[in-house]
Motif scaffolding. Structure first.
Motif, PDB file in Angstrom:
ATOM      1  N   SER A  91       0.830  -1.201   0.000  1.00  0.00           N
ATOM      2  CA  SER A  91       0.000   0.000   0.000  1.00  0.00           C
ATOM      3  C   SER A  91       0.866   1.253   0.000  1.00  0.00           C
ATOM      4  CB  SER A  91      -0.919   0.000   1.224  1.00  0.00           C
ATOM      5  OG  SER A  91      -1.681   1.187   1.278  1.00  0.00           O
ATOM      6  N   ALA A  92       1.885   1.280   0.866  1.00  0.00           N
ATOM      7  CA  ALA A  92       2.781   2.440   0.927  1.00  0.00           C
ATOM      8  C   ALA A  92       3.561   2.593  -0.376  1.00  0.00           C
ATOM      9  CB  ALA A  92       3.742   2.298   2.108  1.00  0.00           C
ATOM     10  N   ALA A  93       3.976   1.461  -0.957  1.00  0.00           N
ATOM     11  CA  ALA A  93       4.725   1.513  -2.221  1.00  0.00           C
ATOM     12  C   ALA A  93       3.859   2.071  -3.338  1.00  0.00           C
ATOM     13  CB  ALA A  93       5.221   0.112  -2.587  1.00  0.00           C
ATOM     14  N   HIS A  94       2.589   1.699  -3.352  1.00  0.00           N
ATOM     15  CA  HIS A  94       1.690   2.191  -4.397  1.00  0.00           C
ATOM     16  C   HIS A  94       1.383   3.679  -4.215  1.00  0.00           C
ATOM     17  CE1 HIS A  94       0.107  -2.082  -5.517  1.00  0.00           C
ATOM     18  NE2 HIS A  94       1.301  -1.822  -6.003  1.00  0.00           N
ATOM     19  N   ILE A  95       1.247   4.116  -2.965  1.00  0.00           N
ATOM     20  CA  ILE A  95       1.052   5.548  -2.714  1.00  0.00           C
ATOM     21  C   ILE A  95       2.281   6.320  -3.187  1.00  0.00           C
ATOM     22  CG2 ILE A  95       0.883   7.306  -0.896  1.00  0.00           C
ATOM     23  CD1 ILE A  95      -0.921   5.322   0.623  1.00  0.00           C
ATOM     24  N   GLU A  96       3.462   5.764  -2.930  1.00  0.00           N
ATOM     25  CA  GLU A  96       4.702   6.416  -3.378  1.00  0.00           C
ATOM     26  C   GLU A  96       4.750   6.497  -4.900  1.00  0.00           C
ATOM     27  OE1 GLU A  96       8.302   8.333  -3.397  1.00  0.00           O
ATOM     28  OE2 GLU A  96       6.958   7.964  -1.699  1.00  0.00           O
ATOM     29  N   LYS A  97       4.408   5.396  -5.566  1.00  0.00           N
ATOM     30  CA  LYS A  97       4.424   5.398  -7.033  1.00  0.00           C
ATOM     31  C   LYS A  97       3.373   6.355  -7.591  1.00  0.00           C
ATOM     32  CE  LYS A  97       6.456   0.865  -7.950  1.00  0.00           C
ATOM     33  NZ  LYS A  97       6.301  -0.482  -8.547  1.00  0.00           N
ATOM     34  N   CYS A  98       2.219   6.411  -6.939  1.00  0.00           N
ATOM     35  CA  CYS A  98       1.170   7.322  -7.385  1.00  0.00           C
ATOM     36  C   CYS A  98       1.619   8.770  -7.216  1.00  0.00           C
ATOM     37  CB  CYS A  98      -0.110   7.062  -6.602  1.00  0.00           C
ATOM     38  SG  CYS A  98      -1.568   7.877  -7.288  1.00  0.00           S
ATOM     39  N   SER A  99       2.306   9.067  -6.116  1.00  0.00           N
ATOM     40  CA  SER A  99       2.839  10.416  -5.893  1.00  0.00           C
ATOM     41  C   SER A  99       3.848  10.786  -6.974  1.00  0.00           C
ATOM     42  CB  SER A  99       3.511  10.502  -4.515  1.00  0.00           C
ATOM     43  OG  SER A  99       2.597  10.293  -3.484  1.00  0.00           O
ATOM     44  N   ILE A 100       4.679   9.825  -7.334  1.00  0.00           N
ATOM     45  CA  ILE A 100       5.671  10.057  -8.393  1.00  0.00           C
ATOM     46  C   ILE A 100       4.969  10.380  -9.710  1.00  0.00           C
ATOM     47  CG2 ILE A 100       7.408   8.924  -9.854  1.00  0.00           C
ATOM     48  CD1 ILE A 100       8.283   7.380  -7.317  1.00  0.00           C
ATOM     49  N   MET A 101       3.920   9.627 -10.029  1.00  0.00           N
ATOM     50  CA  MET A 101       3.199   9.855 -11.281  1.00  0.00           C
ATOM     51  C   MET A 101       2.501  11.215 -11.284  1.00  0.00           C
ATOM     52  SD  MET A 101       1.712   6.112 -12.444  1.00  0.00           S
ATOM     53  CE  MET A 101       1.044   5.587 -10.874  1.00  0.00           C
ATOM     54  N   LEU A 102       1.937  11.611 -10.140  1.00  0.00           N
ATOM     55  CA  LEU A 102       1.299  12.931 -10.048  1.00  0.00           C
ATOM     56  C   LEU A 102       2.322  14.039 -10.273  1.00  0.00           C
ATOM     57  CD1 LEU A 102      -0.982  12.116  -7.013  1.00  0.00           C
ATOM     58  CD2 LEU A 102      -1.851  13.040  -9.175  1.00  0.00           C
ATOM     59  N   HIS A 140       0.336  16.510  -3.890  1.00  0.00           N
ATOM     60  CA  HIS A 140       0.475  15.229  -4.578  1.00  0.00           C
ATOM     61  C   HIS A 140       0.335  14.038  -3.635  1.00  0.00           C
ATOM     62  CE1 HIS A 140       3.048  17.406  -7.863  1.00  0.00           C
ATOM     63  NE2 HIS A 140       1.762  17.692  -7.937  1.00  0.00           N
ATOM     64  N   ARG A 141       0.936  14.130  -2.462  1.00  0.00           N
ATOM     65  CA  ARG A 141       0.869  13.013  -1.527  1.00  0.00           C
ATOM     66  C   ARG A 141      -0.567  12.765  -1.054  1.00  0.00           C
ATOM     67  NH1 ARG A 141       4.007   8.732  -0.064  1.00  0.00           N
ATOM     68  NH2 ARG A 141       5.738  10.089  -0.633  1.00  0.00           N
ATOM     69  N   ALA A 142      -1.281  13.836  -0.723  1.00  0.00           N
ATOM     70  CA  ALA A 142      -2.674  13.689  -0.288  1.00  0.00           C
ATOM     71  C   ALA A 142      -3.535  13.135  -1.421  1.00  0.00           C
ATOM     72  CB  ALA A 142      -3.222  15.039   0.181  1.00  0.00           C
ATOM     73  N   ALA A 143      -3.315  13.632  -2.631  1.00  0.00           N
ATOM     74  CA  ALA A 143      -4.068  13.131  -3.787  1.00  0.00           C
ATOM     75  C   ALA A 143      -3.782  11.651  -4.005  1.00  0.00           C
ATOM     76  CB  ALA A 143      -3.708  13.935  -5.031  1.00  0.00           C
ATOM     77  N   ALA A 144      -2.523  11.249  -3.845  1.00  0.00           N
ATOM     78  CA  ALA A 144      -2.148   9.840  -4.030  1.00  0.00           C
ATOM     79  C   ALA A 144      -2.861   8.951  -3.022  1.00  0.00           C
ATOM     80  CB  ALA A 144      -0.634   9.684  -3.901  1.00  0.00           C
ATOM     81  N   ARG A 145      -2.950   9.398  -1.780  1.00  0.00           N
ATOM     82  CA  ARG A 145      -3.654   8.602  -0.763  1.00  0.00           C
ATOM     83  C   ARG A 145      -5.126   8.438  -1.113  1.00  0.00           C
ATOM     84  NH1 ARG A 145      -0.332  11.592   2.960  1.00  0.00           N
ATOM     85  NH2 ARG A 145      -2.032  13.072   3.281  1.00  0.00           N
ATOM     86  N   HIS A 146      -5.752   9.510  -1.600  1.00  0.00           N
ATOM     87  CA  HIS A 146      -7.174   9.438  -1.958  1.00  0.00           C
ATOM     88  C   HIS A 146      -7.399   8.546  -3.182  1.00  0.00           C
ATOM     89  CE1 HIS A 146      -7.675  13.545   0.199  1.00  0.00           C
ATOM     90  NE2 HIS A 146      -7.832  12.538   1.025  1.00  0.00           N
ATOM     91  N   ILE A 147      -6.506   8.638  -4.150  1.00  0.00           N
ATOM     92  CA  ILE A 147      -6.614   7.796  -5.345  1.00  0.00           C
ATOM     93  C   ILE A 147      -6.499   6.321  -4.962  1.00  0.00           C
ATOM     94  CG2 ILE A 147      -5.437   7.101  -7.488  1.00  0.00           C
ATOM     95  CD1 ILE A 147      -4.696  10.106  -7.832  1.00  0.00           C
ATOM     96  N   MET A 148      -5.494   5.999  -4.136  1.00  0.00           N
ATOM     97  CA  MET A 148      -5.270   4.602  -3.788  1.00  0.00           C
ATOM     98  C   MET A 148      -6.377   4.058  -2.879  1.00  0.00           C
ATOM     99  SD  MET A 148      -2.887   4.026  -5.751  1.00  0.00           S
ATOM    100  CE  MET A 148      -3.108   2.277  -5.433  1.00  0.00           C
TER     101      MET A 148
END
Length: 212
Positions: free
Chosen positions: A4-15, A88-96
């Protein structure tokens, strides 16, 4: 790091990458209020073409190109998220969180129509439909990340080489640049710290054989 944390990190990178890409095109892109939702439903038609939907003629589903169309849709969805939530980090958490809560997949074309409908009616990206479509292509979030980073780098590469002015060459020795990108991405480690730079360098090397 948990999945879960890895996916949030990857999502943040993509944002962050999407923000940078949009700035590459329009420095003030957030103030321009682009209709990203419109780009999503237009791309849905192209996604259907790659999957095949015409019952009156023979069609062969192209999984790789269908994935790239989903990645294009993801680009526009990320842009919508950045517009709504600058962190970006908050958006990544909401997306995931939406990703984890997504329902089981339906039929492929129905899920494409769900994507288009939500974009048209609610002007947002249907995370559940996009996840479902990835699953129907036998792909997961990590596959999306790998394909997104590649396509994002290709988009930057295009801009750097005259895409807007019309100078860019899209067919490289008989292959479209998307197809070249697919070949390159297969040979690289998507978890490597230099994955993004390695793709750009490989594209540069291949493109040099076209323009020289």
């Amino acid at each position: 790091m948990t999945d879960s944390a890895a996916h949030i990190e990857k999502c943040s990178i993509m944002l962050a990458m999407q923000d940078q890409m949009n700035c590459h095109v329009d420095q003030d892109w957030l103030d321009r209020k682009r209709e990203w939702y419109r780009a999503i439903w237009i791309e849905c038609g192209e996604l259907m073409e790659h999957h095949g939907w015409k019952w009156w003629k023979h069609q062969k589903s192209d999984r790789e190109q269908a994935l790239l169309e989903l990645v294009d849709i993801w680009h526009f969805g990320l842009s919508l998220w950045i517009t709504a939530e600058r962190d970006h980090r908050a958006a990544a958490r909401h997306i995931m969180a939406q990703w984890r809560d997504a329902a089981n997949a339906g039929e492929f074309l129905e899920e494409v129509e769900n994507l288009a409908r939500v974009a048209l009616v609610h002007q947002r990206l249907d995370i559940g439909a996009l996840k479902a479509l990835l699953g129907l292509l036998d792909c997961d979030f990590d596959d999306l990340y790998r394909a997104y980073v590649g396509k994002n780098v290709l988009n930057v590469f295009r801009q750097d080489h005259g895409y807007r002015s019309g100078e860019y060459i899209k067919v490289w020795n008989g292959l479209e640049d998307n197809e070249v990108l697919t070949e390159i991405a297969r040979e690289l480690d998507s978890d490597a710290p230099n994955f993004r730079d390695a793709i750009y360098e490989a594209l540069q090397a291949r493109y040099a054989t076209v323009v020289d």
